[in-house]
Scaffold this active site. Structure first.
Site, PDB file in Angstrom:
ATOM      1  CE  LYS B  95      -4.125  -2.044   0.273  1.00  8.83           C
ATOM      2  NZ  LYS B  95      -5.102  -1.945  -0.823  1.00  8.83           N
ATOM      3  CD  GLU B 117     -10.138   3.917   0.288  1.00  8.47           C
ATOM      4  OE1 GLU B 117      -9.955   5.143   0.109  1.00  8.47           O
ATOM      5  OE2 GLU B 117      -9.428   3.051  -0.267  1.00  8.47           O
ATOM      6  CB  SER B 376       0.077  -8.229  -1.155  1.00 11.63           C
ATOM      7  OG  SER B 376      -0.767  -9.042  -0.375  1.00 11.63           O
TER       8      SER B 376
HETATM    9  C1  PLP Z   1      -1.613  -7.110   2.463  1.00 16.44           C
HETATM   10  C2  PLP Z   1      -2.741  -6.777   1.556  1.00 16.44           C
HETATM   11  N1  PLP Z   1      -2.843  -7.435   0.403  1.00 16.44           N
HETATM   12  C3  PLP Z   1      -3.844  -7.169  -0.443  1.00 16.44           C
HETATM   13  C4  PLP Z   1      -4.811  -6.234  -0.154  1.00 16.44           C
HETATM   14  C5  PLP Z   1      -5.923  -6.036  -1.125  1.00 16.44           C
HETATM   15  O1  PLP Z   1      -5.833  -4.837  -1.811  1.00 16.44           O
HETATM   16  P1  PLP Z   1      -5.411  -4.817  -3.336  1.00 16.44           P
HETATM   17  O2  PLP Z   1      -6.241  -5.869  -4.028  1.00 16.44           O
HETATM   18  O3  PLP Z   1      -5.712  -3.458  -3.757  1.00 16.44           O
HETATM   19  O4  PLP Z   1      -3.975  -5.156  -3.435  1.00 16.44           O
HETATM   20  C6  PLP Z   1      -4.731  -5.503   1.035  1.00 16.44           C
HETATM   21  C7  PLP Z   1      -5.710  -4.465   1.405  1.00 16.44           C
HETATM   22  O5  PLP Z   1      -5.783  -3.986   2.495  1.00 16.44           O
HETATM   23  C8  PLP Z   1      -3.663  -5.793   1.907  1.00 16.44           C
HETATM   24  O6  PLP Z   1      -3.529  -5.142   3.091  1.00 16.44           O
END
Ligand code: PLP
Ligand code: PLP
Lengths: 255, 394, 394, 255
Positions: B95, B117, B376
């Site tokens: 993020k 948000e 992620s």
């Molecule tokens: C670690 C992590 N992965 C994935 C996501 C999902 O978001 P996005 O699909 O935009 O990557 C989030 C959202 O809070 C997240 O914290």
């Protein structure tokens, strides 16, 4: 020119300021009685809010109305059916978010509106740029597409929007979602700019919650839209006659 | 230009990726969206801005994040696995890439404040972090239900100087936090930037956020080459709004790699959704037969969103990317699996991608495939929840 | 060789740094210490081992961690501040550097298991992490009081496949966890390596751990040069056992930079301690008039140790480094200060160093000084505690 | 040769297996009575444990004894004072961790031990390599320094340790801290290796908790040390006569 605009231009040509109350369809069981009462109270047109789960342009009052309506099982279809039994001469406009129409099918939705006596639609999250398909669908069914402008709309863009709107232009008096406000907002400036680019009727809305505010707004525009203040008394239990006198008080103030 | 060359290129001038995207916002916000688009186009083609963005990512956010070979899990599954380590980025997930871009842009636009948000709080914490760094005021909207579930993230944001506003409308979760942020934005658009947290919302957000996240894929492609892997057979990422997936896919869009997005079964906009308009975009959405948006349900707050970014809807429609769904039950064992075999506790969101890989090793992923997992985020934020679930307390 | 050249060199052949250090262990452990020393000497001069250690640090742990300029805090304090970002290393602190070195060495020695002590859980989590990665069995000793204070870290270790043993002897905190780990080690030394968490314990631990941590200072020195800063006027680090401080000092020992260690006032072995022998080393210790070891008391579990690594005792004695103490009260406001001005929530341990810098800007640190803060860890682990304190609940 | 060793060699030369009970000094108010009882029961020497806050080589029983003793305010000085009133012919050895002596001052400590009738010291965390200062201090006061070896000690090192130890060599029967054990451990192997490199008396300890275990250990060594098992009965409330019969039972077994 769509029938809606023809009618509303007549209202203006008659020297009359238009009064447009807003209702959340289905928020209470007797909502069509409220609409009839508003007509009796002196409305020139009615906005019929079709509830949506995610009303991004609405403040807490209308959100609450939409929630109650959805909990009662209200759908676009149920609203149209109920409207079929409504006897009135004045124009009805549907106000809702784009997904409702999109999901129903655009042409089918416009046709359904027309069949239930609705001659215009306000879709606050449908930008001019994305409106081609919807406008085409409305054209098939003589439904007018009413656009909004806001205090943030630059002059160049005012012209584009004014060119596309049908029936009237909805001028937001302030940078805010629906709901009461205590000041006059930026209505005068917005309307003045619009006058330079269009002769379509201009109605002012967003935050008009008292007859005095309505009178002030009517003084520089062609009409006023009263939403949250009305929805609030209905959610608080107003009877049709309460609604009638509420609308009448605005009528008196702007005449 | 062949069709492939244009995969994950810029959207059309109105922000469409094929049938999806666009800009469905109140007129009050149109000028801000237009201004933002212009500011972004201008900044993104300004070498100084791009250099500053990269400098901040490097000096502040800890980029490049490594690509980690996962030898023990690879052996277990019969694959050749690598992880792109967004969990090591500052604040613990990808993020931060996006918010650094957007806050720098906010400064460039001369706005002193951001709003955002957040669901579980990751994007909120990231935004509060980047805002603190630049001295911007920051307000974060968070569903009341989530503020209670994620008290500590609320406090982290407060420590960073942000104001957290609990949202009490609708389902009181992420979807409503977006609504409320939009409502707020209408009132303050002149001096406030809305720092959206994923590849969603009105144009230019889906494109801009993807561009700010594409650093993930660009780095990963180079790192895999260095590791001698070249193009992996598959790139797998979890998908909430889709920003981490879009970011990593961007580095492989023109390659032969399969691009695989893994949604939460209870929020699977591609598998269970249909086209619609919400939060400023046309995309795939979970909705009922009347077009009312349905609430998503997932063990992981970050995937608890009923939509998906419009570019993903397009990638699905054109079959450039594949999307699958994983249920809550498989997520916990995947989290444990990665923790025990490789010493990395992933976020619950990420664990969806791990679960899919574990499930499809030898299935949709032929044995011996080389696979890049986009890791992620880290699981620290989820540890209390996982513990409660495993102990039968939640 | 001038005296300065030898600062932070290797200890003498029995592990002495001046009057401190050595090897004060039961005979049962002597062979293990000797074996370990030999294994370390051998590995550390083996280019393959060193390369593997660096590869794992890079690919798995996220090194190099960046040096981040802190412009807003610099302006506030009238200094030129930089932070070495160990908070961005995998598992959230510098502890991972050491455990990666030691677990690789464990494998090299052919031992299938590690044990470790932990206070707040950072070193335990790091050890469990590195053990999971290599498939080593792992048992972590943690004072019973700490297992309750830090439930979630206990669970993180368990997720990583480690066994956590609550220690019920003595004060049931870190000091006793070390005792218990030593007792365990006696019983299993043939197949188990004791992965000590700081620059303490019997030779070769203080030296070996410093070597494994010196990557911090080596990187930082190069990074500051790249930033055009050259040698900073001061390098400041918090000191529990002293591993992060030793690691960063190592990069500047031969320079003109002042080396400054900041202890917790309630565990200030340099300021309030005296020479003694504990946990296998001769160093400065908090002890009563009869030589009984006193319990340390600090808001931060990681500084809650009554001793200090022997090399620090020597650096203090020779005045190459300076040591100061910061009380609990100043720590919270320092944590908030860094969070709000720079978007980095530091660990409570690290916040001691921040507090000292803030307090001495314009005092012991002349205005305009360039200062490198070793940002040893992130504050996420401490957020619940800080919140409870600020709300008057703890 | 220190007096301690002279005495203990005599014991061996007399064909007698040495029995060395261990006490935590100060664990109970009447601890010196326990010591006297042990002498009556047939002890050949006594280990006097001086409590330390962090007894790294001790298991739970002796830890508990040390804790109780410290809570009673025991110090090296208080122990020495109490020992001055003790009437016994057999050797006393102090057993404690190095910090206690270091803090007291090494020469001063050795002198204080001698003055209170102690002729040897066992310091489990003092490695051979670090022992020069302490041994020098002990030499000034005719206090013997007893070293330990463990099953892990390699042969080359056994020789070094055996060369330095005075009085006897303390052979740990197992890789463990103090406390009960059910098996015989590695005592036979350790002692056999020692026999090859030294003729100093070798006593076996660590985990000897029953007369049968003691008998077995005595069969291949010159003596046995009984610690935790004895401390346990004392912590559980044993009277001096309980202690006497406890020690006597071991005496009987090894004779
Ligand atoms: C670690 C992590 N992965 C994935 C996501 C999902 O978001 P996005 O699909 O935009 O990557 C989030 C959202 O809070 C997240 O914290
Ligand atoms: C973030 C952090 N900093 C510092 C310390 C203190 O240890 P050391 O002095 O060995 O660096 C700890 C110990 O847990 C820690 O977690």
């Amino acid at each position: 020119m769509k029938s809606l605009e023809v009618t509303l231009r007549h209202v203006r040509d008659d020297g009359r300021k238009a009064l447009v109350p807003y209702f959340v369809a289905g928020a209470t069981p007797d909502w069509t009685r409220h609409v009839e009462a508003a007509v009796l109270g002196g409305a020139d047109a009615i906005e019929i809010g079709v509830p949506f789960s995610d009303p991004m342009m609405d403040g807490v009052v209308i959100q609450e109305g939409a929630l109650r309506s959805l909990e009662r099982g209200t759908t676009l279809e149920s609203i149209c059916q109920e409207l079929e039994s409504l006897e009135t001469e004045i124009p009805l406009l549907a106000m809702t978010y784009y997904n409702i129409f999109l999901h129903y099918g655009l042409s089918r939705a416009a046709g359904r509106l027309r069949d239930s006596g609705i001659s215009g639609a306000i879709v606050p999250d449908l930008s001019l740029e994305e409106s081609d398909e919807w406008r085409a669908a409305c054209d098939e069914s003589d439904v007018a597409t009413v656009f909004l402008v806001a205090p943030s709309t630059p002059t160049s863009r005012l012209r584009d929007v004014a060119q596309r709107t049908q029936g009237f232009l909805y001028a937001s008096a302030r940078m805010a979602v629906t709901g009461g406000a205590s000041d006059a907002g930026e209505g005068p400036r917005v309307v003045a700019s619009l006058r330079e680019v269009t002769d379509v009727p201009v109605y002012v809305g967003i935050g008009i919650s008292t007859p005095a505010q309505a009178a002030s707004a009517a003084s520089f525009s062609d009409g006023v839209i009263v939403g949250s203040a009305l929805v609030k008394i209905i959610l608080d239990g107003a009877t049709p006659s309460d609604v009638e006198s509420f609308v009448r008080s605005f009528r008196g103030a702007i005449d | 230009m062949t069709e492939r060359d244009n995969v994950m290129g810029a959207p059309d001038e109105r922000g469409h990726f094929g049938d999806f995207g666009g800009r469905f916002v109140p007129e009050a916000l149109m000028p801000a969206c237009l201004e933002l688009e212009e500011a972004f186009r201008d900044a993104w083609s300004d070498a100084d801005f791009v250099a500053e963005y990269h400098t901040v990512l490097r000096q502040f956010a800890g980029r490049p994040t490594p690509v980690t070979p996962l030898p023990r899990l690879s052996k277990r599954l019969g694959l050749e696995l690598f992880a792109k380590r967004e969990d090591l980025a500052h604040t613990g997930s990808h993020k931060i890439n996006n918010v650094i871009g957007q806050t720098l842009l906010t400064k460039r636009m001369g706005k002193p404040r951001v709003i955002a948000e957040t669901g579980a709080g990751q994007h909120g914490v990231a935004t509060a972090t980047a805002a603190a760094r630049l001295g911007l005021a920051c307000t974060v909207f968070m569903g009341e239900v989530d503020t209670k579930r994620q008290e500590l993230n609320v406090f982290r944001m407060e420590l960073l100087g942000a104001t957290v506003v609990p949202v009490t409308s609708g389902s009181k979760t992420l979807k409503d936090a977006v609504n409320e942020a939009m409502r707020e934005w209408v009132t303050c658009v002149a001096d406030t930037h809305y720092c959206l947290g994923s590849v969603m919302g009105p144009h230019p957000f889906p494109w801009m956020v993807r561009e700010f996240q594409s650093i993930i894929g660009i780095e990963a492609a180079a790192q895999l080459s260095e590791l001698g892997v070249g193009t992996p057979d598959a790139v797998v990422a979890c998908v909430g709004g889709g920003s981490n997936a879009a970011g990593v896919f961007a580095g492989f869009a023109q390659s032969d790699a399969r691009l695989i997005g893994v949604e939460a079964a209870g929020g699977a906009a591609v598998r269970s959704g249909s086209p619609g308009v919400l939060h400023g975009m046309r995309s795939l959405l979970l909705q009922d037969e009347f077009g009312q948006i349905e609430e998503a349900h997932s063990i992981s707050a970050g995937l608890d969103y009923p939509g998906i970014g419009p570019e993903h809807a397009h990638l699905a429609a054109t079959q450039r990317a594949e999307y699958y769904a994983i249920g809550d039950d498989d997520v916990l064992s995947a989290l444990t699996l990665l923790s025990e075999t490789e010493g990395i506790i992933p976020a619950l969101e990420t664990a969806h991608a791990v679960a899919w890989i574990a499930q499809e090793a030898g299935g949709l992923l032929p044995l011996g495939s080389s696979v890049l997992l986009n890791l992620s985020g880290r699981g620290d934020k989820d540890v209390a929840q996982v513990r409660a679930i495993l102990r039968g307390e939640a």
